[in-house]
Motif scaffolding. Structure first.
Motif: not given
Length: 120
Positions: A57-84
């Motif tokens: 039914e579908r494809a699942r794509i996973e990308i794993t990093d090496q760690g090293g940041t306490p920040k969680e992935p997050q969606i920026p505010h729609s008015a943000s000019l970067n990080g989209r």
């Protein structure tokens, strides 16, 4: 893997599956770029891992990093000019999310539907 290698490998894995390669390519590039910019994956010797799982039914794509940041992935505010990048993923993917393992590695994943009568 670097972003170029991830994109090339992903296109090979999705060939003939009925998954839109353009959307998958764009989302994978955005996620891999985030991993390289914001985690230990971007340091000398750093790595990024790609996993592609194709079901009937579908494809699942996973990308794993090496760690090293306490920040969680997050969606920026729609008015943000970067990080989209994750905003793009949210708009194009059927489903997406992320997990972090005990070692601090973050996996961002997304799913896309398969179309047509192509075998997995």
């Amino acid at each position: 893997m670097n972003v170029r290698e991830i994109r090339a490998h992903l296109r090979r894995e999705l060939a003939g599956t009925g998954v839109d390669p353009a959307d998958a390519d764009l989302m994978a590039a955005e996620i891999a770029t985030n991993a390289i910019l914001h985690t230990a994956s971007g340091r000398p010797g750093g790595r990024v891992w790609l996993t592609v799982i194709v079901s009937p039914e579908r494809a699942r794509i996973e990308i794993t990093d090496q760690g090293g940041t306490p920040k969680e992935p997050q969606i920026p505010h729609s008015a943000s000019l970067n990080g989209r990048g994750l905003l793009i993923v949210q708009e194009l993917a059927d489903r997406w999310g992320w997990t972090r393992d005990a070692s601090g590695r973050t996996t961002v994943w997304f799913e896309l539907p398969r179309t047509g009568e192509t075998p997995p």
